[in-house]
Enzyme design. Structure first.
Site, PDB file in Angstrom:
ATOM      1  N   SER A  58      20.179 -16.894  42.473  1.00 21.62           N
ATOM      2  CA  SER A  58      19.325 -17.920  41.869  1.00 21.62           C
ATOM      3  C   SER A  58      18.582 -17.408  40.640  1.00 21.62           C
ATOM      4  CB  SER A  58      18.310 -18.386  42.925  1.00 21.62           C
ATOM      5  OG  SER A  58      17.213 -19.036  42.315  1.00 21.62           O
ATOM      6  N   GLY A  59      18.754 -18.089  39.521  1.00 25.58           N
ATOM      7  CA  GLY A  59      18.010 -17.719  38.317  1.00 25.58           C
ATOM      8  C   GLY A  59      16.511 -17.848  38.517  1.00 25.58           C
ATOM      9  N   LEU A  60      16.118 -18.898  39.225  1.00 23.52           N
ATOM     10  CA  LEU A  60      14.686 -19.072  39.498  1.00 23.52           C
ATOM     11  C   LEU A  60      14.154 -17.907  40.322  1.00 23.52           C
ATOM     12  CD1 LEU A  60      12.094 -20.911  39.632  1.00 23.52           C
ATOM     13  CD2 LEU A  60      12.978 -21.659  41.837  1.00 23.52           C
ATOM     14  N   ASP A  70      11.373 -19.131  34.653  1.00 23.54           N
ATOM     15  CA  ASP A  70      12.811 -19.413  34.673  1.00 23.54           C
ATOM     16  C   ASP A  70      13.174 -20.182  33.403  1.00 23.54           C
ATOM     17  OD1 ASP A  70      15.428 -19.839  35.515  1.00 23.54           O
ATOM     18  OD2 ASP A  70      14.906 -21.506  36.839  1.00 23.54           O
ATOM     19  N   ASP A  97      24.222 -18.496  39.603  1.00 24.98           N
ATOM     20  CA  ASP A  97      23.571 -19.440  38.693  1.00 24.98           C
ATOM     21  C   ASP A  97      23.549 -18.788  37.315  1.00 24.98           C
ATOM     22  OD1 ASP A  97      21.812 -21.100  37.353  1.00 24.98           O
ATOM     23  OD2 ASP A  97      20.068 -20.540  38.556  1.00 24.98           O
ATOM     24  N   ASP A  99      22.689 -20.399  34.437  1.00 32.50           N
ATOM     25  CA  ASP A  99      21.887 -21.205  33.511  1.00 32.50           C
ATOM     26  C   ASP A  99      22.807 -22.007  32.584  1.00 32.50           C
ATOM     27  OD1 ASP A  99      19.555 -20.282  34.716  1.00 32.50           O
ATOM     28  OD2 ASP A  99      19.495 -18.510  33.450  1.00 32.50           O
ATOM     29  N   GLU A 126      25.093 -25.021  33.446  1.00 30.67           N
ATOM     30  CA  GLU A 126      24.488 -26.351  33.361  1.00 30.67           C
ATOM     31  C   GLU A 126      24.530 -26.872  31.928  1.00 30.67           C
ATOM     32  OE1 GLU A 126      21.001 -24.485  35.050  1.00 30.67           O
ATOM     33  OE2 GLU A 126      19.744 -25.334  33.453  1.00 30.67           O
ATOM     34  N   LYS A 132      17.260 -22.697  28.314  1.00 29.93           N
ATOM     35  CA  LYS A 132      16.909 -23.779  29.230  1.00 29.93           C
ATOM     36  C   LYS A 132      15.526 -23.546  29.847  1.00 29.93           C
ATOM     37  CE  LYS A 132      16.807 -22.367  33.381  1.00 29.93           C
ATOM     38  NZ  LYS A 132      17.719 -22.689  34.369  1.00 29.93           N
ATOM     39  N   ASN A 134      13.558 -24.356  33.727  1.00 30.49           N
ATOM     40  CA  ASN A 134      13.861 -24.747  35.106  1.00 30.49           C
ATOM     41  C   ASN A 134      13.803 -26.268  35.248  1.00 30.49           C
ATOM     42  OD1 ASN A 134      12.676 -25.431  38.046  1.00 30.49           O
ATOM     43  ND2 ASN A 134      14.075 -23.701  38.147  1.00 30.49           N
ATOM     44  N   SER A 135      14.721 -26.801  36.033  1.00 31.99           N
ATOM     45  CA  SER A 135      14.900 -28.256  36.122  1.00 31.99           C
ATOM     46  C   SER A 135      13.685 -28.998  36.668  1.00 31.99           C
ATOM     47  CB  SER A 135      16.116 -28.559  36.996  1.00 31.99           C
ATOM     48  OG  SER A 135      17.262 -27.956  36.448  1.00 31.99           O
ATOM     49  N   ARG A 170      27.409 -27.993  36.096  1.00 29.35           N
ATOM     50  CA  ARG A 170      26.173 -28.590  36.641  1.00 29.35           C
ATOM     51  C   ARG A 170      25.670 -29.685  35.700  1.00 29.35           C
ATOM     52  NH1 ARG A 170      21.039 -24.941  38.486  1.00 29.35           N
ATOM     53  NH2 ARG A 170      19.368 -26.221  37.621  1.00 29.35           N
ATOM     54  N   HIS A 201      22.517 -32.394  39.930  1.00 24.08           N
ATOM     55  CA  HIS A 201      21.145 -31.975  40.233  1.00 24.08           C
ATOM     56  C   HIS A 201      20.214 -33.174  40.100  1.00 24.08           C
ATOM     57  CE1 HIS A 201      18.307 -29.148  41.418  1.00 24.08           C
ATOM     58  NE2 HIS A 201      18.091 -28.463  40.317  1.00 24.08           N
TER      59      HIS A 201
END
Ligand code: SPV
Ligand code: MG
Length: 312
Positions: A58-60, A70, A97, A99, A126, A132, A134-135, A170, A201
């Protein structure tokens, strides 16, 4: 917050190079594949021991573990080093992940070569602009054009060597405030560009938009979901709706933050650790997770005098 009291079988030795084939096999069998986020090999081993099908690099989680946001601050090299360390530590497949692919299509090609060579089973990229955010941060959620992102997907697929290696596209349209039509349009374009799966997502508290996407999804391509905010939906319900993989992206990180904070508070409050002892993992579990039983076995084989003290 309690820590699991873990039994301590000897950790299996990882078999390198088979992650992609294992993930393909998981996608071929009936039912949903469940993977969970990690940011170091210890977390990956806890995932494997719990019985997850795979690990999400996980990037986060990795960013947070470095005390960083992130937001594409860590470089590809730094994130790849962690993802590779997860793949080396476990026998279950690792999905990384990646990104937005760390740049343009050329960065993506370099990335695919590095990740594939490290025994990672799949990457997710993504369709946001690099760098980017974080979403779940409601700012700067800007999408790349369908043409630009499709170029990244084609570039990714052009350089992979193992046909089992998977590229997950993604879709961030719902995150960025676009409608379902845009999400579906993007997914169909990414399928046409050669993606092996799409990840839809979403950030609402209800699963409904994701369930609608699944019901309207036409291409013969698996769909991956990440129920972080819409957490009441079960894996069985997602499976029945047509999802092929579910990622529990950051629950391990969040559990760790809660457990460690509570433990530290308790130590300062009590002036001792007694109240914690039955709630924190015993040292034996730590030794086992770091592979100490194998060291003991190897000592007998390779260090013939290891049991003797200097004066014996
Ligand atoms: C991650 O774990 O870094 C993800 C999933 O990309 S999320 O944080 O839910 O966007
Ligand atoms: Mg991420």
């Amino acid at each position: 917050m309690t820590s699991p009291q873990l039994t301590a079988p000897t950790m299996p030795r990882p078999k390198p190079g088979t992650g992609a084939a294992k993930l393909r096999a998981l996608f071929m069998r009936p039912g949903i594949t469940r993977i969970v986020g990690a940011h170091n090999p210890l977390g990956a081993r806890l995932a494997e021991r719990a019985g997850f099908d795979g690990v999400w690099s996980s990037g986060l989680e990795i960013s947070a573990s470095q005390g960083l946001p992130d937001t594409d601050i860590l470089t590809m090299t730094e994130l790849h080093t962690v993802a590779a360390s997860l793949a080396a530590a476990v026998d279950i497949p690792v999905v990384a992940d990646c990104d937005a692919g760390y740049g343009n299509a050329f960065n993506v090609m370099h990335m695919i070569r590095r990740y594939e060579a490290s025994g990672i089973a799949a990457v997710s990229i993504e369709d946001k602009l690099f760098p980017k955010v974080n979403s779940f941060i409601p700012r700067r959620q800007k999408l790349a054009s369908i043409e630009e992102f499709s170029g990244k997907l084609r570039a990714a697929k052009s350089v992979q060597e193992d046909p089992d290696f998977m590229v997950i596209a993604r879709i961030e349209a719902l995150i960025a405030g676009w409608d379902m039509e845009e999400a579906l349009r993007r997914g169909e374009a990414y399928a046409a560009a050669g993606a092996d799966a799409v990840l839809i997502h979403a950030k609402g508290s209800e699963a409904e938009p994701v369930l609608e996407f699944l019901s309207r999804w036409q291409p013969d391509l698996p769909v991956v979901v990440v129920p972080t905010t819409y957490h009441t939906v079960t894996a069985d319900e997602l499976s029945a709706a047509g999802a092929k993989m579910v990622i529990y992206a950051n629950q391990g990180l969040r559990a760790g933050i809660s457990a460690v904070s509570e433990t530290f508070d308790t130590i300062l409050r009590d002036g001792r650790t007694t109240a914690l002892e039955d709630r924190i993992a015993p040292m034996k579990t730590v030794f086992d997770l770091q592979g100490m039983p194998q060291v003991m076995a190897d000592e007998a084989r390779f260090l013939p005098n290891s049991g003797k003290t200097d004066d014996q």
